[in-house]
Design a protein around this motif. Structure first.
Motif, PDB file in Angstrom:
ATOM      1  N   PRO A 174      -7.119   0.119   5.580  1.00 58.46           N
ATOM      2  CA  PRO A 174      -7.865   1.058   4.731  1.00 58.46           C
ATOM      3  C   PRO A 174      -8.050   2.434   5.377  1.00 58.46           C
ATOM      4  O   PRO A 174      -8.363   3.403   4.687  1.00 58.46           O
ATOM      5  N   LYS A 175      -7.843   2.520   6.694  1.00 57.78           N
ATOM      6  CA  LYS A 175      -8.040   3.814   7.377  1.00 57.78           C
ATOM      7  C   LYS A 175      -6.786   4.674   7.386  1.00 57.78           C
ATOM      8  O   LYS A 175      -6.809   5.802   7.864  1.00 57.78           O
TER       9      LYS A 175
ATOM     10  N   VAL B 298       0.816  -1.229   0.000  1.00 54.56           N
ATOM     11  CA  VAL B 298       0.000   0.000   0.000  1.00 54.56           C
ATOM     12  C   VAL B 298       0.843   1.269   0.000  1.00 54.56           C
ATOM     13  O   VAL B 298       0.299   2.379  -0.026  1.00 54.56           O
TER      14      VAL B 298
ATOM     15  N   ASP C 250      -6.323  -6.152   8.212  1.00 53.58           N
ATOM     16  CA  ASP C 250      -7.208  -5.859   7.073  1.00 53.58           C
ATOM     17  C   ASP C 250      -8.216  -4.772   7.436  1.00 53.58           C
ATOM     18  O   ASP C 250      -8.674  -4.025   6.569  1.00 53.58           O
TER      19      ASP C 250
END
Lengths: 246, 246
Positions: free
Chosen positions: A165-166, A36, A161
């Motif tokens: 995403p935060k 990421v 997981d």
């Protein structure tokens, strides 16, 4: 424009330091962060010892964007991570209402007593936000830039997981891997020159030893694709030159 | 009489932090140290960055009996461990006569040029003692209480075999492993009481999650065999009691 985001990891547990358990979480976190665009800069493995945990968390959280911890959030006496995180941030710790009620209801449903040990898993530092645990319910938590997760790999992976995403992510480091049939002693000199000529890349040289012979995996990394290509081309030209010379 | 000897480890390498290479040396060192009675207290994984390496080595060498490093002692530009160790100890670094001559003779015998890159492997901090490398010759080295070894697992393991017999070792921590069919929430309370009643033991509780069910591996550790037996008996009695209650 490129942007970097940095991270550290604190692995908590006597069982890793004694060799009894082989860590599987460091490699997983490293892979996920690289994917990421977050740079893992340092990992520390410390014992189930409050001072050691506090020191490691404070050292890393003050100079890196994010810190991830694994281990020590269960219901037994050696699970002291939540207390250590509270101490590191200088905030109180106690039963958190939502976690307490969630666990209480779950144990009631399963006809299991809500023991003092189980209640420990509802103790969170003041201001902590839950990290959901889809496997066994007892949550991980985030305080500031520190994300506290379980040590059991399956639960750690599920919690991660939910956290990733935060987070703010940076420009991904792109890479080209180049197989080099020569040992590092042959390429070390010219490779160092290429690194100097391409300062915005990171050129890694990873010696491999198989069947009595050395070969080398060369990895060129950069955030800018054109910068990456130019350096990778230079590495390939160097290898062609060495092959021609025989 | 029991005696403790402590150690730390510094794993050096961008490739571990990026996830590209999965470390295999931490678990091996942990196993080997436990076997000889040296307590591994902390591990740090740092990047190929001089300041980061110096900081980690100095932090650990000043408070632990021994420090072991892996990685960064090859012939390429990203192999900067020897320089970092010299800086950490504040000593000069340069070609060391014995290493230089040994490598020079070996490359001559193999009809390979003794390149500047290869010569790098003969650069050692002043006062360093060799750690023999039976695999590929280029030595590791020891300065004070810091033992600097290769990152390639096969070479690291061979070097460690050469270092360990020279070290002071402590009273081995003996352990008993007890299978516990219950999850940590069930045993957490009474287990904490047992730990309190047996302060000279370390009772570890390692949650396992398999096929949707928790069980726990309990490990009781102590240096004194009688102290160990007493605590392990107490743990077994607790489990019998829980089984009886159903």
């Amino acid at each position: 424009m490129t942007d970097t985001v940095s991270a550290g990891m604190v692995v908590i547990g006597d069982e890793i330091l004694s060799g009894r358990t082989k860590d599987k979480n460091i490699g997983h976190l490293a892979d996920m962060l690289t994917a990421v665009g977050i740079d893992l800069r340092e990992v520390r493995i410390v014992a189930d010892d409050e001072d050691a945990i506090v020191e490691a968390i404070n050292a890393l959280r003050n100079r890196l964007d994010y810190v991830f911890t694994t281990g020590g959030i269960g219901p037994t006496h050696d699970d002291i991570t939540a207390d250590a995180v509270a101490k590191a941030f200088g905030v109180p710790i106690g039963y958190e209402d939502r976690a307490y009620k969630m666990l209480e209801a779950d144990y009631a449903k399963r006809d299991l007593p809500f023991t003092e040990a189980r209640k420990r898993m509802a103790r969170l530092p003041e201001g902590a936000e839950h990290i959901d645990n889809p496997v066994s319910l007892a949550p991980g938590f985030s305080v500031g830039n520190v994300h506290v997760m379980a040590g059991v790999p399956k639960i750690f992976q599920a919690m991660l997981d939910n956290v990733l995403p935060k987070l703010r992510t940076g420009t991904k480091l792109k890479s080209e891997t180049i197989h080099c049939p020569f040992g590092e002693g042959t390429i070390g000199g010219p490779l160092g020159e290429i690194q100097k000529a391409h300062p915005d890349t990171i050129i890694g040289s990873y010696p491999k030893y198989e069947d009595g012979k050395f070969w080398t995996e060369l990895v060129v990394r950069a955030r800018d694709p054109e910068v990456l290509s130019a350096a990778a081309d230079a590495v390939r030209a160097m290898l062609d030159d060495l092959r021609t010379r025989g």
